[in-house]
Design a protein around this motif. Structure first.
Motif, PDB file in Angstrom:
ATOM      1  N   ALA A   1      39.396  41.364  38.119  1.00 28.84           N
ATOM      2  CA  ALA A   1      40.664  41.090  39.083  1.00 28.84           C
ATOM      3  C   ALA A   1      40.914  39.742  39.326  1.00 28.84           C
ATOM      4  O   ALA A   1      41.441  39.314  40.445  1.00 28.84           O
ATOM      5  N   GLY A   2      39.923  38.804  38.381  1.00 23.81           N
ATOM      6  CA  GLY A   2      40.106  37.336  38.993  1.00 23.81           C
ATOM      7  C   GLY A   2      39.066  36.913  39.646  1.00 23.81           C
ATOM      8  O   GLY A   2      38.969  35.436  39.726  1.00 23.81           O
ATOM      9  N   LEU A   3      38.219  37.476  39.990  1.00 21.74           N
ATOM     10  CA  LEU A   3      36.825  36.958  40.803  1.00 21.74           C
ATOM     11  C   LEU A   3      36.076  35.935  39.619  1.00 21.74           C
ATOM     12  O   LEU A   3      35.802  34.733  40.012  1.00 21.74           O
ATOM     13  N   ALA A   4      35.679  36.524  38.700  1.00 21.63           N
ATOM     14  CA  ALA A   4      34.956  35.743  37.603  1.00 21.63           C
ATOM     15  C   ALA A   4      35.525  34.515  37.150  1.00 21.63           C
ATOM     16  O   ALA A   4      34.972  33.558  36.746  1.00 21.63           O
ATOM     17  N   GLU A   5      37.016  34.640  37.211  1.00 20.89           N
ATOM     18  CA  GLU A   5      37.823  33.304  36.764  1.00 20.89           C
ATOM     19  C   GLU A   5      38.089  32.535  37.692  1.00 20.89           C
ATOM     20  O   GLU A   5      38.639  31.414  37.456  1.00 20.89           O
ATOM     21  N   GLY A   6      37.681  32.753  38.975  1.00 23.29           N
ATOM     22  CA  GLY A   6      37.849  31.801  40.167  1.00 23.29           C
ATOM     23  C   GLY A   6      39.386  31.883  40.564  1.00 23.29           C
ATOM     24  O   GLY A   6      39.891  31.153  41.296  1.00 23.29           O
ATOM     25  N   ALA A   7      40.005  32.909  40.276  1.00 23.45           N
ATOM     26  CA  ALA A   7      41.661  33.019  40.578  1.00 23.45           C
ATOM     27  C   ALA A   7      41.791  33.705  42.137  1.00 23.45           C
ATOM     28  O   ALA A   7      42.914  33.664  42.334  1.00 23.45           O
ATOM     29  N   CYS A   8      40.555  34.388  42.616  1.00 23.28           N
ATOM     30  CA  CYS A   8      40.887  34.918  43.922  1.00 23.28           C
ATOM     31  C   CYS A   8      39.588  34.780  44.830  1.00 23.28           C
ATOM     32  O   CYS A   8      38.449  34.578  44.267  1.00 23.28           O
ATOM     33  N   ASP A   9      39.651  35.149  46.086  1.00 22.44           N
ATOM     34  CA  ASP A   9      38.523  35.058  46.712  1.00 22.44           C
ATOM     35  C   ASP A   9      37.897  36.658  47.154  1.00 22.44           C
ATOM     36  O   ASP A   9      36.796  36.725  47.181  1.00 22.44           O
ATOM     37  N   LEU A  10      38.843  37.678  47.147  1.00 24.02           N
ATOM     38  CA  LEU A  10      38.517  38.830  47.017  1.00 24.02           C
ATOM     39  C   LEU A  10      39.272  39.492  45.913  1.00 24.02           C
ATOM     40  O   LEU A  10      40.406  39.034  45.657  1.00 24.02           O
ATOM     41  N   ALA A  11      38.724  40.855  45.637  1.00 22.17           N
ATOM     42  CA  ALA A  11      39.672  41.162  44.398  1.00 22.17           C
ATOM     43  C   ALA A  11      39.451  42.935  45.013  1.00 22.17           C
ATOM     44  O   ALA A  11      38.637  43.342  45.278  1.00 22.17           O
ATOM     45  N   VAL A  12      40.466  43.414  44.544  1.00 25.32           N
ATOM     46  CA  VAL A  12      40.630  45.152  44.429  1.00 25.32           C
ATOM     47  C   VAL A  12      40.567  45.540  43.267  1.00 25.32           C
ATOM     48  O   VAL A  12      41.217  45.151  42.230  1.00 25.32           O
ATOM     49  N   VAL A  13      39.279  46.146  43.074  1.00 26.14           N
ATOM     50  CA  VAL A  13      38.918  46.761  41.716  1.00 26.14           C
ATOM     51  C   VAL A  13      38.667  48.253  41.526  1.00 26.14           C
ATOM     52  O   VAL A  13      38.338  48.870  42.777  1.00 26.14           O
ATOM     53  N   ARG A  14      38.859  48.887  40.607  1.00 21.25           N
ATOM     54  CA  ARG A  14      38.659  50.325  40.483  1.00 21.25           C
ATOM     55  C   ARG A  14      37.624  50.561  39.409  1.00 21.25           C
ATOM     56  O   ARG A  14      37.736  51.605  39.111  1.00 21.25           O
ATOM     57  N   LYS A  15      37.108  49.508  38.836  1.00 22.00           N
ATOM     58  CA  LYS A  15      36.007  49.772  37.970  1.00 22.00           C
ATOM     59  C   LYS A  15      34.602  49.592  38.608  1.00 22.00           C
ATOM     60  O   LYS A  15      34.679  48.459  39.319  1.00 22.00           O
ATOM     61  N   PRO A  16      33.571  50.185  38.603  1.00 25.32           N
ATOM     62  CA  PRO A  16      32.246  49.687  39.358  1.00 25.32           C
ATOM     63  C   PRO A  16      31.817  48.636  38.774  1.00 25.32           C
ATOM     64  O   PRO A  16      31.835  48.219  37.626  1.00 25.32           O
ATOM     65  N   LEU A  17      31.323  47.879  39.430  1.00 22.03           N
ATOM     66  CA  LEU A  17      30.992  46.620  39.460  1.00 22.03           C
ATOM     67  C   LEU A  17      29.282  46.665  39.657  1.00 22.03           C
ATOM     68  O   LEU A  17      28.504  45.621  39.939  1.00 22.03           O
TER      69      LEU A  17
END
Length: 281
Positions: free
Chosen positions: A130-146
């Motif tokens: 949700a943009g974390l790896a791309e540097g687009a955000c500081d926090l992400a709301v995700v629904r797939k396990p990381l």
């Protein structure tokens, strides 16, 4: 070794636009200038970053990793400039499809009451993080396990029911809820990058046939035709009502965990505790 921001901007633009011409137009440079910047970056790193064929330009394996880092660097520089010139901070929360569903608007309105003095910005990025790896955000709301990605830490903030999305005239639409077995004989439309449901939700002997899309709008458009159905989180139902598409709860499917995620190896962004408090579902 000297690497400049303009070189990273050229690399990212080439990958995003798919051509030197497109990158030059996007950056307001000449095509030879873009080519020179890429060549200089490749010499500095000692590896090729872009694979060139007569038909297309594609990043090499190393190029993909460098692009991911470049996006984060450029985003951080943009934040630095923004904070220095605006005189206040900003928290970017990324999401892939549906943020916090029906809670999204209330969360945004409550944010000013947290007293953090931080401006909130929701960023939609259709990627697995949700943009974390791309540097687009500081926090992400995700629904797939990381769990398999050690780069990130996360905290569960809620659970959501699974819903089946189908055409409004689908025979299943006459029911108030459906079972996994009702969907097993259908074609399941999935987003393999960010989707919360795969065919592994079904027993091996009764798994539906799957087709792939890459965006929630495409997903809904195909489902509306009646050719496919989809299974998704409750938040998708709340955030994406669509004429011609109805949602029915899947009563025997396991719920979906909603997580807040951030880069590991360092403390989460300072307002994370406030975010977690106000995103409990």
């Amino acid at each position: 070794m000297t690497i400049e921001l303009r070189q990273l901007r050229c690399l990212v633009a080439i990958v995003d636009e798919g051509s030197f011409t497109g990158a030059a137009t996007e950056l307001g440079l000449s095509q030879p200038a873009v080519s020179r910047q890429l060549a200089t970056l490749e010499r500095a790193l000692g590896v090729p970053l872009i694979r060139r064929t007569t038909r297309e330009l594609t990043p090499t394996a190393t190029g993909l990793r460098v692009v991911a880092h470049a996006r984060r660097v450029l985003a951080e520089v943009a934040d630095l400039v923004g904070e220095a010139t605006a005189g206040h901070t900003q928290l970017r929360i990324g999401y892939a499809w549906s943020a916090l569903g029906r809670h999204t608007l209330a969360f945004q309105r409550r944010w000013n009451e947290t007293g953090t003095g931080t401006r909130l910005h929701l960023v939609r990025t259709n990627s697995a993080t949700a943009g974390l790896a791309e540097g687009a955000c500081d926090l992400a709301v995700v629904r797939k396990p990381l769990d398999g990605d050690r780069r990130f830490d996360s905290a569960i903030v809620g659970l959501e029911r699974r819903y089946c999305a189908m055409a409004a005239d689908d025979p299943l639409a006459r029911h108030r809820s459906v079972r996994l077995a009702d969907i097993a004989g259908r074609t399941l439309l999935v987003d393999r990058r960010t989707g919360t449901t795969t065919t592994e939700l079904w027993p091996p002997e009764s798994r539906p046939v799957a087709e792939a899309v890459h965006d929630v709008d495409d997903w809904l458009t195909v489902i509306a035709t009646g050719r496919c159905v989809g299974v998704t989180a409750e938040s998708t139902r709340d955030q994406y009502p669509r004429p011609g598409v109805v949602y029915r709860p899947v009563r025997d499917a396991e719920p979906i965990a909603v997580r807040l995620a951030w880069w590991g190896g360092a403390p989460p962004p300072p307002p994370t505790a406030a975010v977690e408090k106000h995103t409990r579902l």
